[in-house]
Motif scaffolding. Structure first.
Motif, PDB file in Angstrom:
ATOM      1  N   ARG A   9      47.749  -1.322  15.475  1.00 36.72           N
ATOM      2  CA  ARG A   9      47.468   0.108  15.443  1.00 36.72           C
ATOM      3  C   ARG A   9      48.530   0.821  14.617  1.00 36.72           C
ATOM      4  O   ARG A   9      49.723   0.562  14.759  1.00 36.72           O
ATOM      5  CB  ARG A   9      47.441   0.692  16.855  1.00 36.72           C
ATOM      6  CG  ARG A   9      46.354   0.137  17.737  1.00 36.72           C
ATOM      7  CD  ARG A   9      46.294   0.869  19.066  1.00 36.72           C
ATOM      8  NE  ARG A   9      45.894   2.262  18.889  1.00 36.72           N
ATOM      9  CZ  ARG A   9      45.825   3.137  19.901  1.00 36.72           C
ATOM     10  NH1 ARG A   9      46.137   2.763  21.127  1.00 36.72           N
ATOM     11  NH2 ARG A   9      45.446   4.378  19.673  1.00 36.72           N
ATOM     12  N   SER A  12      50.126   7.958  13.634  1.00 39.24           N
ATOM     13  CA  SER A  12      49.614   9.085  12.870  1.00 39.24           C
ATOM     14  C   SER A  12      50.487   9.346  11.646  1.00 39.24           C
ATOM     15  O   SER A  12      51.717   9.448  11.757  1.00 39.24           O
ATOM     16  CB  SER A  12      49.566  10.338  13.744  1.00 39.24           C
ATOM     17  OG  SER A  12      49.122  11.448  13.005  1.00 39.24           O
ATOM     18  N   ARG A  16      48.790   2.467   6.357  1.00 41.33           N
ATOM     19  CA  ARG A  16      48.332   1.200   6.922  1.00 41.33           C
ATOM     20  C   ARG A  16      48.040   0.226   5.785  1.00 41.33           C
ATOM     21  O   ARG A  16      47.189   0.500   4.934  1.00 41.33           O
ATOM     22  CB  ARG A  16      47.075   1.415   7.778  1.00 41.33           C
ATOM     23  CG  ARG A  16      47.310   2.336   8.974  1.00 41.33           C
ATOM     24  CD  ARG A  16      46.061   2.474   9.830  1.00 41.33           C
ATOM     25  NE  ARG A  16      44.960   3.051   9.076  1.00 41.33           N
ATOM     26  CZ  ARG A  16      43.685   3.033   9.475  1.00 41.33           C
ATOM     27  NH1 ARG A  16      43.351   2.414  10.592  1.00 41.33           N
ATOM     28  NH2 ARG A  16      42.748   3.604   8.749  1.00 41.33           N
ATOM     29  N   ALA A  34      37.239   9.657   8.965  1.00 41.81           N
ATOM     30  CA  ALA A  34      37.345   9.811  10.410  1.00 41.81           C
ATOM     31  C   ALA A  34      36.137   9.170  11.083  1.00 41.81           C
ATOM     32  O   ALA A  34      35.012   9.287  10.603  1.00 41.81           O
ATOM     33  CB  ALA A  34      37.430  11.288  10.775  1.00 41.81           C
ATOM     34  N   THR A  36      34.600   7.996  15.319  1.00 37.51           N
ATOM     35  CA  THR A  36      34.766   8.035  16.761  1.00 37.51           C
ATOM     36  C   THR A  36      34.135   6.801  17.375  1.00 37.51           C
ATOM     37  O   THR A  36      32.983   6.477  17.073  1.00 37.51           O
ATOM     38  CB  THR A  36      34.097   9.294  17.355  1.00 37.51           C
ATOM     39  OG1 THR A  36      34.721  10.457  16.832  1.00 37.51           O
ATOM     40  CG2 THR A  36      34.220   9.301  18.880  1.00 37.51           C
ATOM     41  N   GLN A 197      32.575  -1.491  19.618  1.00 43.94           N
ATOM     42  CA  GLN A 197      32.678  -0.197  18.947  1.00 43.94           C
ATOM     43  C   GLN A 197      31.298   0.283  18.516  1.00 43.94           C
ATOM     44  O   GLN A 197      30.570  -0.428  17.824  1.00 43.94           O
ATOM     45  CB  GLN A 197      33.603  -0.306  17.728  1.00 43.94           C
ATOM     46  CG  GLN A 197      33.882   1.006  17.027  1.00 43.94           C
ATOM     47  CD  GLN A 197      35.221   0.999  16.320  1.00 43.94           C
ATOM     48  OE1 GLN A 197      36.258   0.735  16.950  1.00 43.94           O
ATOM     49  NE2 GLN A 197      35.224   1.283  15.026  1.00 43.94           N
ATOM     50  N   GLU A 199      29.861   3.516  16.496  1.00 40.87           N
ATOM     51  CA  GLU A 199      30.319   4.645  15.691  1.00 40.87           C
ATOM     52  C   GLU A 199      29.188   5.145  14.803  1.00 40.87           C
ATOM     53  O   GLU A 199      28.264   4.399  14.457  1.00 40.87           O
ATOM     54  CB  GLU A 199      31.522   4.236  14.827  1.00 40.87           C
ATOM     55  CG  GLU A 199      31.272   3.020  13.955  1.00 40.87           C
ATOM     56  CD  GLU A 199      32.549   2.441  13.353  1.00 40.87           C
ATOM     57  OE1 GLU A 199      33.325   3.199  12.746  1.00 40.87           O
ATOM     58  OE2 GLU A 199      32.754   1.216  13.491  1.00 40.87           O
ATOM     59  N   ILE A 208      38.914   0.949  16.975  1.00 45.60           N
ATOM     60  CA  ILE A 208      39.476   2.085  17.704  1.00 45.60           C
ATOM     61  C   ILE A 208      39.412   1.756  19.195  1.00 45.60           C
ATOM     62  O   ILE A 208      38.333   1.789  19.784  1.00 45.60           O
ATOM     63  CB  ILE A 208      38.692   3.378  17.432  1.00 45.60           C
ATOM     64  CG1 ILE A 208      38.599   3.648  15.919  1.00 45.60           C
ATOM     65  CG2 ILE A 208      39.324   4.556  18.154  1.00 45.60           C
ATOM     66  CD1 ILE A 208      37.600   4.730  15.561  1.00 45.60           C
ATOM     67  N   THR A 210      39.459   2.038  23.217  1.00 40.96           N
ATOM     68  CA  THR A 210      39.177   3.094  24.188  1.00 40.96           C
ATOM     69  C   THR A 210      39.393   2.558  25.599  1.00 40.96           C
ATOM     70  O   THR A 210      39.275   1.366  25.849  1.00 40.96           O
ATOM     71  CB  THR A 210      37.724   3.607  24.073  1.00 40.96           C
ATOM     72  OG1 THR A 210      36.816   2.554  24.427  1.00 40.96           O
ATOM     73  CG2 THR A 210      37.414   4.094  22.663  1.00 40.96           C
ATOM     74  N   THR A 216      38.625   9.371  18.868  1.00 42.85           N
ATOM     75  CA  THR A 216      38.416   9.650  17.450  1.00 42.85           C
ATOM     76  C   THR A 216      39.670   9.283  16.659  1.00 42.85           C
ATOM     77  O   THR A 216      40.781   9.626  17.048  1.00 42.85           O
ATOM     78  CB  THR A 216      38.089  11.136  17.239  1.00 42.85           C
ATOM     79  OG1 THR A 216      36.875  11.459  17.914  1.00 42.85           O
ATOM     80  CG2 THR A 216      37.924  11.447  15.757  1.00 42.85           C
ATOM     81  N   ARG A 217      39.458   8.592  15.544  1.00 44.66           N
ATOM     82  CA  ARG A 217      40.538   8.322  14.581  1.00 44.66           C
ATOM     83  C   ARG A 217      40.379   9.302  13.425  1.00 44.66           C
ATOM     84  O   ARG A 217      39.311   9.407  12.835  1.00 44.66           O
ATOM     85  CB  ARG A 217      40.443   6.884  14.054  1.00 44.66           C
ATOM     86  CG  ARG A 217      41.546   6.527  13.037  1.00 44.66           C
ATOM     87  CD  ARG A 217      41.234   5.257  12.261  1.00 44.66           C
ATOM     88  NE  ARG A 217      40.002   5.432  11.498  1.00 44.66           N
ATOM     89  CZ  ARG A 217      38.923   4.711  11.658  1.00 44.66           C
ATOM     90  NH1 ARG A 217      38.874   3.770  12.588  1.00 44.66           N
ATOM     91  NH2 ARG A 217      37.844   4.938  10.923  1.00 44.66           N
TER      92      ARG A 217
END
Length: 219
Positions: A9, A12, A16, A34, A36, A197, A199, A208, A210, A216-217
């Motif tokens: 990960r 912010s 990456r 972005a 989710t 995932q 999305e 991502i 959870t 949300t990324r």
């Protein structure tokens, strides 16, 4: 993925750097829109029908012991782990992905990756031979694929565009080459799963995690 093929990960605002998970080859800066993850418990096998589950049974792509093992029971019927209902919006494209690993499937068993609701879109995958077969396309089908992740793990995904506003579910299911999805289980055949995932989009993006709610990324 880092150079060792481990899913990491990024913080912010931190660049990456992505790598090819099998060879470790550097792919450069990972830039994504972005997204989710609508799956609220991405690391937990839920909604079992005709299967049992053992938690934290194998090494996951992020280097933790968190892949769950789902295996068929001995009942006659379908055998799967199923996520909760999601309200799909008409005209929106969704992609369902999950990381899997062979957990001792009988020779006639296949992994059945499936989005179900008013209609079904799905395909079969043999993690031993890496063969893809049995694609079921419906109105709205977009694409599907399998991404090798090393250590016998594959990320399987399928995308479709909802034709109406309706509930859909995501299934990690077992199937046979003889009887299809309805058969008598052997009590042992199964797969390891991790990192589910769902999305909005036509392809899978980086995982991502959870734990209890959608995440949300940012881009």
């Amino acid at each position: 993925d880092d150079a060792q093929g481990v899913v990491r990960r990024g913080g912010s605002g931190v660049p990456r750097i992505d790598h090819e998970p099998v060879t470790g080859e550097c792919k450069g800066l990972l830039i994504e829109e972005a997204r989710t993850n609508l799956t609220v418990n991405s690391q937990v096998a839920t909604g079992s029908t005709g299967t049992a589950a053992t938690s934290d049974a194998a090494l996951a792509p992020d280097g933790t012991m968190s892949m769950d093992f789902i295996y068929e029971d001995t009942t006659t019927g379908e055998h799967y782990a199923q996520d909760r209902n999601y309200a799909a919006a008409a005209g929106t494209t969704y992609c369902f992905s999950v990381f899997i690993k062979d957990g001792g499937l009988a020779t006639d068993r296949r992994y059945y990756h499936r989005i179900a609701g008013a209609a079904v879109t799905a395909f079969l995958f043999n993690p031993t031979t890496q063969d893809i077969s049995g694609l079921v396309t419906i109105s709205g089908y977009v694409d599907h694929g399998v991404i090798p992740c090393g250590n016998g793990v594959f990320r399987v995904w399928i995308a479709y565009t909802a034709q109406t506003s309706t509930n859909v579910v995501n299934r990690s299911q077992l199937d046979t080459t003889v009887a299809g999805p309805i058969y008598t289980g052997d009590g042992t055949s199964g797969i390891y799963i991790w990192g589910a995932q769902l999305e909005a989009g036509a392809f899978p993006t980086s995982y991502i995690p959870t734990a209890g709610s959608a995440v949300t990324r940012a881009a």
